[in-house]
Write a protein that holds these residues in place. Structure first.
Motif, PDB file in Angstrom:
ATOM      1  N   ALA A 105      14.132 -10.435 -10.238  1.00  9.85           N
ATOM      2  CA  ALA A 105      13.466  -9.488  -8.902  1.00  9.85           C
ATOM      3  C   ALA A 105      13.478  -8.212  -9.342  1.00  9.85           C
ATOM      4  O   ALA A 105      13.021  -7.159  -8.815  1.00  9.85           O
ATOM      5  N   GLN A 106      14.634  -7.599 -10.101  1.00 15.04           N
ATOM      6  CA  GLN A 106      14.710  -6.231 -10.436  1.00 15.04           C
ATOM      7  C   GLN A 106      14.119  -5.760 -11.664  1.00 15.04           C
ATOM      8  O   GLN A 106      13.412  -4.683 -11.705  1.00 15.04           O
ATOM      9  N   ASN A 107      14.006  -6.622 -12.591  1.00 15.40           N
ATOM     10  CA  ASN A 107      13.478  -6.176 -13.868  1.00 15.40           C
ATOM     11  C   ASN A 107      11.845  -6.675 -14.219  1.00 15.40           C
ATOM     12  O   ASN A 107      11.140  -5.985 -15.085  1.00 15.40           O
ATOM     13  N   ALA A 108      11.413  -7.447 -13.490  1.00 15.36           N
ATOM     14  CA  ALA A 108      10.058  -8.021 -13.654  1.00 15.36           C
ATOM     15  C   ALA A 108       9.146  -7.064 -13.071  1.00 15.36           C
ATOM     16  O   ALA A 108       8.219  -7.306 -12.231  1.00 15.36           O
ATOM     17  N   THR A 109       8.656  -5.808 -13.594  1.00 15.90           N
ATOM     18  CA  THR A 109       7.991  -5.029 -13.136  1.00 15.90           C
ATOM     19  C   THR A 109       6.395  -5.190 -13.555  1.00 15.90           C
ATOM     20  O   THR A 109       6.221  -5.848 -14.279  1.00 15.90           O
ATOM     21  N   GLY A 110       5.448  -4.411 -12.912  1.00 15.11           N
ATOM     22  CA  GLY A 110       4.243  -4.380 -13.404  1.00 15.11           C
ATOM     23  C   GLY A 110       3.495  -5.727 -12.648  1.00 15.11           C
ATOM     24  O   GLY A 110       2.609  -6.110 -13.264  1.00 15.11           O
ATOM     25  N   SER A 111       3.879  -6.076 -11.513  1.00 15.02           N
ATOM     26  CA  SER A 111       3.373  -7.280 -10.821  1.00 15.02           C
ATOM     27  C   SER A 111       2.599  -7.056  -9.588  1.00 15.02           C
ATOM     28  O   SER A 111       1.436  -7.316  -9.340  1.00 15.02           O
ATOM     29  N   ILE A 112       3.395  -6.196  -8.605  1.00 12.18           N
ATOM     30  CA  ILE A 112       3.067  -6.504  -7.171  1.00 12.18           C
ATOM     31  C   ILE A 112       2.147  -5.349  -6.577  1.00 12.18           C
ATOM     32  O   ILE A 112       2.807  -4.088  -6.688  1.00 12.18           O
ATOM     33  N   TYR A 113       1.192  -5.584  -5.589  1.00 15.96           N
ATOM     34  CA  TYR A 113       0.921  -4.441  -4.737  1.00 15.96           C
ATOM     35  C   TYR A 113       1.201  -5.057  -3.324  1.00 15.96           C
ATOM     36  O   TYR A 113       0.829  -5.942  -3.105  1.00 15.96           O
ATOM     37  N   ALA A 114       1.306  -4.248  -2.534  1.00 16.79           N
ATOM     38  CA  ALA A 114       1.500  -4.472  -1.272  1.00 16.79           C
ATOM     39  C   ALA A 114       0.298  -4.333  -0.185  1.00 16.79           C
ATOM     40  O   ALA A 114      -0.665  -3.828  -0.801  1.00 16.79           O
ATOM     41  N   GLY A 115       0.197  -5.344   0.717  1.00 22.74           N
ATOM     42  CA  GLY A 115      -1.195  -5.233   1.513  1.00 22.74           C
ATOM     43  C   GLY A 115      -1.016  -4.074   2.285  1.00 22.74           C
ATOM     44  O   GLY A 115      -0.101  -3.381   2.699  1.00 22.74           O
ATOM     45  N   ASN A 116      -2.002  -4.216   3.178  1.00 23.45           N
ATOM     46  CA  ASN A 116      -2.180  -3.036   4.354  1.00 23.45           C
ATOM     47  C   ASN A 116      -1.336  -3.194   5.469  1.00 23.45           C
ATOM     48  O   ASN A 116      -0.843  -4.315   5.799  1.00 23.45           O
ATOM     49  N   PRO A 117      -0.537  -2.289   5.840  1.00 20.64           N
ATOM     50  CA  PRO A 117       0.149  -2.063   7.210  1.00 20.64           C
ATOM     51  C   PRO A 117      -0.910  -2.160   8.096  1.00 20.64           C
ATOM     52  O   PRO A 117      -2.069  -2.215   8.328  1.00 20.64           O
ATOM     53  N   ARG A 118      -0.340  -1.885   9.426  1.00 20.11           N
ATOM     54  CA  ARG A 118      -1.326  -1.976  10.685  1.00 20.11           C
ATOM     55  C   ARG A 118      -2.354  -0.782  10.503  1.00 20.11           C
ATOM     56  O   ARG A 118      -1.973   0.324  10.076  1.00 20.11           O
ATOM     57  N   LEU A 119      -3.544  -1.050  10.809  1.00 20.67           N
ATOM     58  CA  LEU A 119      -4.246  -0.028  10.681  1.00 20.67           C
ATOM     59  C   LEU A 119      -5.617  -0.043  11.693  1.00 20.67           C
ATOM     60  O   LEU A 119      -5.664  -1.529  12.185  1.00 20.67           O
ATOM     61  N   PHE A 120      -6.330   0.716  11.772  1.00 26.94           N
ATOM     62  CA  PHE A 120      -7.364   0.847  12.850  1.00 26.94           C
ATOM     63  C   PHE A 120      -8.546   0.800  12.077  1.00 26.94           C
ATOM     64  O   PHE A 120      -8.929   2.066  11.600  1.00 26.94           O
ATOM     65  N   GLN A 121      -9.765   0.443  12.623  1.00 30.00           N
ATOM     66  CA  GLN A 121     -10.978   0.688  12.147  1.00 30.00           C
ATOM     67  C   GLN A 121     -12.023   0.138  13.245  1.00 30.00           C
ATOM     68  O   GLN A 121     -12.009  -0.754  13.927  1.00 30.00           O
ATOM     69  N   GLY A 122     -13.163   0.839  12.894  1.00 34.20           N
ATOM     70  CA  GLY A 122     -14.369   0.726  13.895  1.00 34.20           C
ATOM     71  C   GLY A 122     -15.476   1.204  13.322  1.00 34.20           C
ATOM     72  O   GLY A 122     -15.420   1.970  12.335  1.00 34.20           O
ATOM     73  N   GLY A 123     -16.725   0.858  14.009  1.00 36.67           N
ATOM     74  CA  GLY A 123     -18.028   1.286  13.533  1.00 36.67           C
ATOM     75  C   GLY A 123     -18.959   1.153  14.569  1.00 36.67           C
ATOM     76  O   GLY A 123     -18.778   0.744  15.757  1.00 36.67           O
ATOM     77  N   VAL A 124     -20.127   1.673  14.012  1.00 33.67           N
ATOM     78  CA  VAL A 124     -21.602   1.596  14.858  1.00 33.67           C
ATOM     79  C   VAL A 124     -22.877   1.498  14.249  1.00 33.67           C
ATOM     80  O   VAL A 124     -22.530   1.658  12.904  1.00 33.67           O
ATOM     81  N   ARG A 125     -23.557   0.730  14.565  1.00 29.02           N
ATOM     82  CA  ARG A 125     -24.816   0.442  14.080  1.00 29.02           C
ATOM     83  C   ARG A 125     -25.928   0.471  14.695  1.00 29.02           C
ATOM     84  O   ARG A 125     -25.749   0.079  15.877  1.00 29.02           O
ATOM     85  N   PHE A 126     -27.109   0.790  14.191  1.00 28.62           N
ATOM     86  CA  PHE A 126     -28.300   1.165  14.825  1.00 28.62           C
ATOM     87  C   PHE A 126     -29.290   0.417  14.015  1.00 28.62           C
ATOM     88  O   PHE A 126     -29.573   0.753  12.632  1.00 28.62           O
ATOM     89  N   LYS A 127     -30.212  -0.136  14.770  1.00 30.83           N
ATOM     90  CA  LYS A 127     -31.610  -0.953  14.123  1.00 30.83           C
ATOM     91  C   LYS A 127     -32.681  -0.039  14.548  1.00 30.83           C
ATOM     92  O   LYS A 127     -32.963  -0.066  15.791  1.00 30.83           O
ATOM     93  N   PHE A 128     -33.586   0.263  13.645  1.00 30.73           N
ATOM     94  CA  PHE A 128     -34.715   0.973  14.071  1.00 30.73           C
ATOM     95  C   PHE A 128     -35.951   0.294  13.544  1.00 30.73           C
ATOM     96  O   PHE A 128     -35.768  -0.167  12.489  1.00 30.73           O
TER      97      PHE A 128
END
Length: 809
Positions: free
Chosen positions: A786-809
């Motif tokens: 747990a201490q020495n085995a580096t080069g392994s882990i990426y953390a996932g996203n914390p709370r985040l907000f996302q939004g969008g709009v789409r237009f069809k012509f």
């Protein structure tokens, strides 16, 4: 009634709930895909397909089962099914189609948002914001970046290079009408590297777009995606062009990135019997990269805040490395031979990054000899250019490749039974020169002396055949076989340099490592699909897959450094699938599949530590077994439940691992141990409601839950990565309008990881560490890894907000 249906999954408990509530589950359901090739069994006869002619076409993503299916055709012999290429929905294959229309009212950052609704599929973060490691039944879970053990296609054009590597950087999910997922060993149909399965991404046609579809999405951590799809069908010509520009700061320190994508498909019906399809994909990527963490570093500082400059010694260095990923590089950019010539750097200080370009051009010609016989030939040119100072070393490579296939499909008979015959040949080849340089400790990815140069050629030449035979109107048998020769010819040059004296910086030694290997492989397949009842379709499948080594795996030794690894063998996967699709009402679909697979010489990849290269080795024997379920249920108008669950139980059956040094070596029997990197339990579920009528029609919301259990990341089953359960919620409005040129408007907003949980998005496998205790070689315990085995882990996203709009012509 035209909205298409996405497949989900559920456990046996969900099935019991469905039976109990079936009395209220009988409202009319929009057209629904039943989960793959087997769904096409309920339509009409093969004779009708031949009468209609070979040019019976259906827009991508619109293959559906009618509410009152015609049961006259044997499974796989409906007109729609016979009009498609064999690979599109292969009869008997364990198969899922995910519909793009089900994701038009939510932000789409990566293909994970779509593919997580196919059972059997799991994910982890690769090297880059859109680089997702996709795994089918754990097949690619041990890979640190990209996709291996799965063949990936787009509109039938291969986007897997001849060395077996695919990447999802070039896949913006907004471009797709649907994604087909083929689960289980599939080399009989897809050849080398399909030992885990295959994935086919399908873009929207010009007829489906029919105008301009423009959207913009934005959110936390500087996320911004501008995308547009333009398409039109005019007479015999159909063209669709998609383009996007994505930028993001990243929630982990030093992970800024941007990528631009252009994806175009044109179809020209030259004559009634000749169709030309042109494909073009361009992707340009730049991404800053952070270092990967040990488990303790992840717990203390998951997003690597403050990881700027590392002290070079003493207590301060220890405190810093407890919180931050670091890499040790030669201070002069050559090859250090003493601690005084080493420098401990960080991702920010050294400027770890990726600067990649990918260009794919393809052309396919389809010619109909008659109403029963079709000849298809396609050629692809694929060029990948990378500059990747991603750690202590940097990779530079330009890899052009060609891929050519030709095949004939004929609908006829075999021994008096209706049959579809398929035979084809294929060839692909890549030849490249790659360079491995030391990364300098300070700079924007600046590189030092050349450490290794690799000149490589890899090619695959093979043939495949397939017979689909309707034994009765309810039973179809399939037999398939692929035979393939793979050749690798490569030479790696290793360099070292004088560190002192008058010749400092000059080459001190050179070592050439040649490789010239040829692999022969065969991939058989057999299946039986049986419609037991009008509402119950069962299938049994036995199949085989294979995956040869690629050149890069042959030149990284078990110390994680450039060197010989030429004894690596082809991995083989032989397995059985048995399952069913149950659709008692138009409002309900439940599917269950069990699988049992035997691996020989399974290729496992793991990291010896931070700043070192991942290396690959063979485990002689292992088994993979599990269960996949999916559920799609609409109990009331506007209400929808989608869910899936996968159980994976994978263990070594024959594997003795050698650890230590030449002077002090320990041997550890891993038989019965869990294969690292594979989570036993994964599940995804969504409960949604959309107002079906009234002034607010089109207003809707859903809540989504994603679960992954804990799993080991070492062969000794010492270090456990914690599981997670994430909750997200979405509100959206999607409505047809008639306002000048505007035809449709969508707006949506989403909160992901509502409870702001820390979770591991990616964990590369690590090598067990050993020490000498009372004269015996013993494994290090949990605390040390747990201490020495580096080069392994990426953390996932914390709370985040996302939004969008789409237009069809």
């Amino acid at each position: 009634m035209s909205r298409h249906h996405l497949l989900g999954a559920a456990s046996v408990h969900a099935l019991a709930l469905l039976v109990a509530t079936s009395a209220v589950a009988q409202q009319s359901l929009p057209t629904i895909d039943v989960g793959g090739a087997r769904s096409g069994a309920r339509r009409s006869t093969a004779a009708a397909a031949r009468t209609a002619g070979p040019r019976v076409t259906t827009p991508a993503g619109s293959l559906v089962t009618s509410p009152n299916p015609d049961l006259a055709a044997a499974p796989g012999f409906s007109p729609e099914k016979l009009s498609m290429p064999v690979y599109r929905q292969p009869t008997g294959q364990t198969f899922t189609t995910v519909r793009g229309k089900d994701f038009e009212t939510m932000p789409l950052v990566t293909v994970r948002e779509m593919l997580q609704y196919s059972p059997g599929v799991s994910f982890k973060q690769g090297n880059g914001l859109r680089d997702i490691v996709i795994s089918i039944r754990g097949s690619s879970a041990r890979n640190g970046f990209g996709v291996r053990n799965i063949v990936m296609l787009e509109d039938g054009f291969s986007v897997t290079q001849p060395d077996g590597l695919s990447r999802t950087d070039l896949t913006d999910p907004h471009a797709y009408a649907g994604v087909d997922v083929y689960r289980g060993p599939s080399s009989a149909l897809f050849g080398n590297f399909a030992n885990g399965g295959a994935i086919n991404f399908r873009t929207r046609t010009g007829a489906e777009i029919d105008g301009v579809d423009y959207g913009v999405e934005t959110g936390s951590f500087g996320y911004l995606n501008n995308f547009v799809a333009i398409g039109k069908k005019q007479d015999n010509f159909d063209i669709a062009v998609f383009a996007s520009d994505v930028r993001q700061q990243g929630f982990t320190f030093h992970t800024r990135g941007d990528t631009q994508t252009v994806n175009a498909t044109a179809r020209w019906q030259v004559t009634p019997n000749d169709l030309l399809t042109f494909k073009f994909i361009h992707n340009q990527l730049y991404s800053d990269l952070s270092g990967r963490l040990s488990l303790n570093q992840y717990y203390l500082n998951p997003y690597q805040y403050g990881c700027y400059l590392s002290p070079q010694s003493g207590v301060a260095q220890t405190a810093f490395t407890n919180l931050c990923a670091t890499a040790v590089v030669p201070i002069d950019g050559r090859n250090a031979r003493s601690n005084q010539l080493n420098f401990r750097t960080t991702a920010w200080l050294a400027g770890f990054n990726r600067n990649d370009r990918r260009d794919i051009i393809g052309l396919r010609w389809e010619h109909d000899f008659d109403v029963n016989t079709k000849w298809r030939t396609q050629v692809i040119y694929d060029d990948k250019n990378i500059i990747q100072p991603t750690g202590a070393t940097a990779a530079l490579q330009d890899e052009p490749a060609v891929n050519a296939t030709t095949d004939v499909t004929k609908v006829g008979s075999l021994l008096g039974y209706e049959a579809r015959h398929f035979a084809g040949l294929y060839f692909n080849r890549t030849r490249y020169t790659s360079y491995t340089n030391n990364t300098l400790g300070i700079g924007n990815g600046a590189t030092g002396a050349l450490q290794a140069q690799q000149n490589a050629m890899m090619q695959n030449l093979g043939g495949r055949g397939r017979e689909e035979v309707a034994l009765s109107k309810d039973v179809t048998m399939v037999l398939g076989l692929a035979a393939e020769m793979t050749k690798i010819a490569a030479l790696q040059d290793q360099y070292s340099y004088f560190q002192t004296g008058a010749r400092i910086g000059q080459i001190a030694s050179w070592q050439g490592i040649p490789v010239n290997k040829t692999y022969w492989n065969f991939g058989p397949e057999a299946s039986v699909t049986w419609r037991v009842l009008p509402d119950l379709l069962t299938h049994f499948r036995a199949s085989s897959g294979y995956g040869t080594p690629n050149p890069g795996q042959l030149f990284v030794n078990q110390r994680g450094q450039p060197g010989a690894n030429v004894d690596l063998k082809t991995q083989r996967n032989t397995g059985f699938d048995i399952g069913f699709d149950w659709k008692p009402y138009d409002t309900l679909l439940f599917s269950l599949t069990g699988f049992y697979e035997w691996y020989q010489n399974e290729q496992l990849t793991q990291s010896p530590g931070a700043g070192l290269l991942n290396y690959t080795f063979n485990a002689p024997g292992s088994v993979h077994r599990g269960v996949e379920t999916l559920l799609d249920w609409r109990p009331y108008d506007g209400v929808r439940v989608m869910a899936n669950y996968t159980y994976n139980n994978q263990i070594f059956t024959e594997f003795v691992e050698q650890l230590g040094t030449a002077a002090r070596t320990g041997y550890f029997d891993r038989a019965g141990y869990k294969i690292p990197g594979v989570a036993p339990h994964t599940a995804t579920g969504r409960l949604s409601y959309d107002l079906p009528f009234g002034d607010l029609r089109g207003l809707g919301a859903f809540v989504e839950y994603t679960y992954q259990s804990s799993y080991f990341i070492d062969n000794g089953n010492v270090l456990t990565i914690p599981g997670y359960g994430l909750v997200s919620a979405n509100v959206h409005f999607d409505r047809d309008v008639d306002l000048l040129w505007l035809k449709r408007f969508s707006a949506y907003f989403e909160v992901r990881n509502i409870f702001d949980r820390n979770w591991v998005a990616s964990a590369n496998n690590i090598q067990n560490q050993v020490g000498l205790v009372n004269g015996q070689i013993v494994q290090a315990g949990y605390t040390t890894l747990a201490q020495n085995a580096t080069g392994s882990i990426y953390a996932g996203n914390p709370r985040l907000f996302q939004g969008g709009v789409r237009f069809k012509f």
